[in-house]
Structure formats: structure tokens, C-alpha cells
Design a protein around this motif. Structure first.
Motif, PDB file in Angstrom:
ATOM      1  N   PRO A  11     -10.852 -20.039   4.280  1.00  0.00           N
ATOM      2  CA  PRO A  11     -11.762 -19.258   5.127  1.00  0.00           C
ATOM      3  C   PRO A  11     -13.203 -19.442   4.675  1.00  0.00           C
ATOM      4  O   PRO A  11     -13.493 -19.371   3.477  1.00  0.00           O
ATOM      5  CB  PRO A  11     -11.339 -17.798   4.883  1.00  0.00           C
ATOM      6  N   GLY A  12     -14.079 -19.728   5.604  1.00  0.00           N
ATOM      7  CA  GLY A  12     -15.498 -19.870   5.275  1.00  0.00           C
ATOM      8  C   GLY A  12     -15.892 -21.258   4.822  1.00  0.00           C
ATOM      9  O   GLY A  12     -17.056 -21.514   4.495  1.00  0.00           O
ATOM     10  N   SER A  13     -14.937 -22.207   4.818  1.00  0.00           N
ATOM     11  CA  SER A  13     -15.269 -23.531   4.280  1.00  0.00           C
ATOM     12  C   SER A  13     -16.098 -24.349   5.265  1.00  0.00           C
ATOM     13  O   SER A  13     -16.632 -25.401   4.900  1.00  0.00           O
ATOM     14  CB  SER A  13     -13.992 -24.286   3.901  1.00  0.00           C
ATOM     15  N   GLY A  14     -16.197 -23.898   6.516  1.00  0.00           N
ATOM     16  CA  GLY A  14     -17.039 -24.607   7.475  1.00  0.00           C
ATOM     17  C   GLY A  14     -16.251 -25.381   8.519  1.00  0.00           C
ATOM     18  O   GLY A  14     -16.804 -26.241   9.211  1.00  0.00           O
ATOM     19  N   LYS A  15     -14.952 -25.058   8.673  1.00  0.00           N
ATOM     20  CA  LYS A  15     -14.129 -25.795   9.643  1.00  0.00           C
ATOM     21  C   LYS A  15     -14.718 -25.697  11.049  1.00  0.00           C
ATOM     22  O   LYS A  15     -14.858 -26.699  11.736  1.00  0.00           O
ATOM     23  CB  LYS A  15     -12.689 -25.233   9.684  1.00  0.00           C
ATOM     24  N   GLY A  16     -15.053 -24.465  11.443  1.00  0.00           N
ATOM     25  CA  GLY A  16     -15.585 -24.262  12.792  1.00  0.00           C
ATOM     26  C   GLY A  16     -16.928 -24.952  12.964  1.00  0.00           C
ATOM     27  O   GLY A  16     -17.169 -25.639  13.968  1.00  0.00           O
ATOM     28  N   THR A  17     -17.798 -24.807  11.972  1.00  0.00           N
ATOM     29  CA  THR A  17     -19.143 -25.375  12.038  1.00  0.00           C
ATOM     30  C   THR A  17     -19.072 -26.908  12.135  1.00  0.00           C
ATOM     31  O   THR A  17     -19.723 -27.527  12.991  1.00  0.00           O
ATOM     32  CB  THR A  17     -19.936 -24.968  10.762  1.00  0.00           C
ATOM     33  N   ILE A  18     -18.235 -27.506  11.287  1.00  0.00           N
ATOM     34  CA  ILE A  18     -18.145 -28.976  11.262  1.00  0.00           C
ATOM     35  C   ILE A  18     -17.424 -29.484  12.515  1.00  0.00           C
ATOM     36  O   ILE A  18     -17.827 -30.506  13.094  1.00  0.00           O
ATOM     37  CB  ILE A  18     -17.478 -29.437   9.948  1.00  0.00           C
ATOM     38  N   HIS A  37     -22.226 -13.118   4.823  1.00  0.00           N
ATOM     39  CA  HIS A  37     -23.279 -13.213   5.845  1.00  0.00           C
ATOM     40  C   HIS A  37     -22.737 -13.693   7.194  1.00  0.00           C
ATOM     41  O   HIS A  37     -23.507 -14.062   8.063  1.00  0.00           O
ATOM     42  CB  HIS A  37     -24.385 -14.170   5.380  1.00  0.00           C
ATOM     43  N   ARG A  38     -21.388 -13.780   7.322  1.00  0.00           N
ATOM     44  CA  ARG A  38     -20.830 -14.271   8.591  1.00  0.00           C
ATOM     45  C   ARG A  38     -20.748 -13.124   9.599  1.00  0.00           C
ATOM     46  O   ARG A  38     -20.183 -12.075   9.323  1.00  0.00           O
ATOM     47  CB  ARG A  38     -19.437 -14.884   8.373  1.00  0.00           C
ATOM     48  N   TRP A  39     -21.303 -13.348  10.748  1.00  0.00           N
ATOM     49  CA  TRP A  39     -21.219 -12.400  11.870  1.00  0.00           C
ATOM     50  C   TRP A  39     -20.616 -13.154  13.038  1.00  0.00           C
ATOM     51  O   TRP A  39     -20.954 -14.318  13.261  1.00  0.00           O
ATOM     52  CB  TRP A  39     -22.620 -11.889  12.248  1.00  0.00           C
ATOM     53  N   PHE A  52     -27.875 -19.409   7.406  1.00  0.00           N
ATOM     54  CA  PHE A  52     -27.667 -20.812   7.795  1.00  0.00           C
ATOM     55  C   PHE A  52     -27.903 -21.043   9.290  1.00  0.00           C
ATOM     56  O   PHE A  52     -28.596 -21.978   9.673  1.00  0.00           O
ATOM     57  CB  PHE A  52     -26.228 -21.174   7.415  1.00  0.00           C
ATOM     58  N   ASN A  53     -27.312 -20.217  10.131  1.00  0.00           N
ATOM     59  CA  ASN A  53     -27.566 -20.324  11.578  1.00  0.00           C
ATOM     60  C   ASN A  53     -27.656 -18.926  12.185  1.00  0.00           C
ATOM     61  O   ASN A  53     -26.709 -18.451  12.823  1.00  0.00           O
ATOM     62  CB  ASN A  53     -26.540 -21.208  12.306  1.00  0.00           C
ATOM     63  N   PRO A  54     -28.769 -18.223  11.940  1.00  0.00           N
ATOM     64  CA  PRO A  54     -28.893 -16.839  12.397  1.00  0.00           C
ATOM     65  C   PRO A  54     -28.966 -16.751  13.917  1.00  0.00           C
ATOM     66  O   PRO A  54     -29.434 -17.683  14.580  1.00  0.00           O
ATOM     67  CB  PRO A  54     -30.219 -16.376  11.771  1.00  0.00           C
ATOM     68  N   ASP A  63     -22.739 -27.425   0.478  1.00  0.00           N
ATOM     69  CA  ASP A  63     -23.516 -27.365   1.725  1.00  0.00           C
ATOM     70  C   ASP A  63     -22.930 -28.233   2.826  1.00  0.00           C
ATOM     71  O   ASP A  63     -22.697 -29.423   2.618  1.00  0.00           O
ATOM     72  CB  ASP A  63     -24.952 -27.863   1.476  1.00  0.00           C
ATOM     73  N   THR A  64     -22.772 -27.649   3.980  1.00  0.00           N
ATOM     74  CA  THR A  64     -22.303 -28.407   5.146  1.00  0.00           C
ATOM     75  C   THR A  64     -23.235 -29.583   5.429  1.00  0.00           C
ATOM     76  O   THR A  64     -22.766 -30.681   5.754  1.00  0.00           O
ATOM     77  CB  THR A  64     -22.241 -27.455   6.369  1.00  0.00           C
ATOM     78  N   ASP A  65     -24.530 -29.372   5.285  1.00  0.00           N
ATOM     79  CA  ASP A  65     -25.472 -30.448   5.606  1.00  0.00           C
ATOM     80  C   ASP A  65     -25.334 -31.650   4.656  1.00  0.00           C
ATOM     81  O   ASP A  65     -25.700 -32.761   5.025  1.00  0.00           O
ATOM     82  CB  ASP A  65     -26.918 -29.932   5.581  1.00  0.00           C
TER      83      ASP A  65
END
Ligand SMILES: Nc1ccn([C@H]2C[C@H](O)[C@@H](COP(=O)(O)OP(=O)(O)OP(=O)(O)O)O2)c(=O)n1
Ligand SMILES: Nc1nc2c(ncn2[C@@H]2O[C@H](COP(=O)(O)OP(=O)(O)O)[C@@H](O)[C@H]2O)c(=O)[nH]1
Length: 226
Positions: free
Chosen positions: A13-20, A124-126, A139-141, A197-199
């Protein structure tokens, strides 16, 4: 026609699966299939599997394998003309075996992110519960704090994303994911990325997919001209 491309993304959870997955969808034209989104859609539509899944999610339990596979596999079978990346499924060895029987994967991406980073991100995840859209205050507000950019509806935080809940979720992820990772390692399709960092991870994933997708397409073209 070029060969279809099938990828899975795994990580705690939170590793960035959705973002990537979203970046992959935008850059490579793959469909992003999120098991969380499928679950939310089925719950909203009151399907049989959705009603069943809801009883587990409300108790903060993982949805059983037979419910997840009943939900996901028919959707994948419909996607005969699309390349896709699957996020959140398979979570268990039984789910991975069911997926292997349904299709052949080209690439599995596994994200390996330090615990402290995961804690910080999830704090910080919303999320916008109706759509599953995810924000991070650093990161992406969202454009306006606490409000979804598209619908204007309020954002919420998951109880599960509290740092105290995360350690148990992570331990559970590791236990359940280990045999899945071993399976994909044995098939020689596993690619693991470790960073905070995802980036910094993204250029490596992008070049992996560039190589894989191009190689597959040129061999498909060669096959069709021979
Ligand atoms: N194969 C799966 C996928 C999801 N779920 C459950 C777990 C969550 O309670 C819910 C929503 O899934 P998401 O992937 O959207 O959940 P999160 O965003 O919390 O995922 P993660 O924990 O990876 O951050 O569905 C499940 O039981 N089995
Ligand atoms: N600070 C920071 N936050 C990130 C980074 N990558 C993703 N996030 C955020 O971290 C949270 C978890 O990412 P998400 O893609 O939801 O992870 P998932 O649970 O694996 O799908 C979200 O709030 C993202 O916006 C990053 O490199 N740095």
C-alpha cells in the motif's frame, strides 16, 4: 495488428501502483485496470460480486480469491483488443494462478519502497471515494485543499492509511505477495524497482516498457510479413 501487451504492477500500500499505472496508461496507451476501481464499480452497481465484496471490505478484510477472480477474469476476457496494466490483482498465489490460466503476462513490475516512505506518503494520501482519484498533499495536491479537482466533492482519508495500521498491512502484504513474486521470478518476467521517489523510478520503468513494447511490436510485424 501489433501484439497486445499485458502487464501487472505489484507493491505494498502506498508504493505508487496507481500513480505509476496512470503514467503508463498515458505514455504507452495501455488501459489501466485497477482492482480497487472494479470493486468500487461493482459495489456501486450492487452486482452479486459487489455485494459480497462489500461485506469483506467493510470489515477491512481482503476479498476472498474466488470473489476477486469471478469479478476480474470476465473483465479481462472482454479486453481482447487492448493492451493493459493490471493494478491490485493478483494479490495472492491463488489469484496469480487463476490469472496465468486466463492469459500470458509480458511484464510484472514490483515496487519495493522503504517503510518510512510509505508511512509518510499514506499520511498525506487523500482520496475521492466515488472515483478512486488519489492525491498527496506534497506530491500531487488537489487544486483546492480537501476538494476533488473534477467533481468538486470532498476528499477523505482512509482509516487504513494511518501509520499505526500500515505496519500490519505491510506485514500481511509481504506474506501474501512472496509466493506471487517467486512465481513471476521463476517465469522470468519480474522487474523490481527500489527507490523513495516515483519520479526516480519512472525513467527505468519507461525504458523497460519502451524496449519490451517495441521488441514485441517489431517481432509481430516480422511475423505478419513472413
Ligand atoms: N485483489 C484485491 C484487491 C483489492 N482488495 C480490497 C482491498 C481494499 O480494501 C479494497 C480497495 O482496493 P484498492 O486497491 O483500491 O485499495 P487501496 O487503494 O487501499 O490499495 P493499497 O492498499 O494497495 O493502497 O479492495 C482485495 O481484497 N483484493
Ligand atoms: N511524496 C511522494 N508521494 C508520492 C510519490 N509517488 C506517489 N505518491 C503519493 O503516495 C500515495 C500512494 O500512491 P498510490 O499511487 O496511491 O499507491 P498505491 O497504494 O500503491 O496504489 C498517493 O497519495 C500518491 O499521490 C512520490 O514519489 N513522492
Amino acid at each position: 495488428m501489433s501484439k497486445l501487451f499485458r502487464a501487472v504492477i505489484m507493491g505494498p500500500p502506498g508504493s505508487g501502483k496507481g500513480t505509476i499505472s496512470e503514467r503508463i496508461a498515458q505514455s504507452f496507451g495501455l488501459q489501466h485496470l485497477s482492482s480497487g476501481d472494479f470493486l468500487r464499480e461493482n459495489i456501486a452497481a450492487n452486482t452479486e460480486a459487489g455485494v459480497l465484496a462489500k461485506t469483506y471490505i467493510e470489515k477491512r478484510l481482503l476479498v476472498p480469491d474466488h470473489v476477486m477472480t469471478r469479478l476480474l477474469l470476465p473483465r479481462l476476457e472482454e479486453m481482447t483488443r487492448h493492451s493493459w496494466i493490471l493494478d491490485g490483482f493478483p494479490r495472492t498465489l491463488a489469484q496469480a494462478e487463476a490469472l496465468s490460466r486466463a492469459c500470458e503476462l509480458d511484464v510484472v513490475i514490483s515496487l519495493n519502497i522503504p517503510l518510512e516512505t510509505l508511512k509518510e506518503r499514506l499520511r498525506h494520501r487523500w482520496i475521492h471515494p466515488a472515483s478512486g482519484r488519489v492525491y498527496n498533499l506534497c506530491f500531487n495536491p488537489p487544486r483546492m485543499q480537501g476538494v476533488d479537482d473534477i467533481s468538486g466533492e470532498p476528499l477523505i482519508q482512509h482509516e487504513d492509511d494511518r501509520p499505526e495500521a500500515l505496519v500490519a498491512r505491510l506485514r500481511h502484504y509481504k506474506d501474501v505477495a512472496k509466493p506471487v513474486i517467486d512465481l513471476y521470478k521463476a517465469k522470468n518476467i519480474l522487474h523490481t524497482f527500489s527507490d523513495t521517489d516515483t519520479d526516480r523510478i519512472w525513467p527505468h520503468i519507461s525504458s523497460l516498457l519502451n524496449t519490451k513494447i517495441r521488441t514485441d511490436q517489431s517481432s509481430a510485424q516480422r511475423a505478419s510479413t513472413n
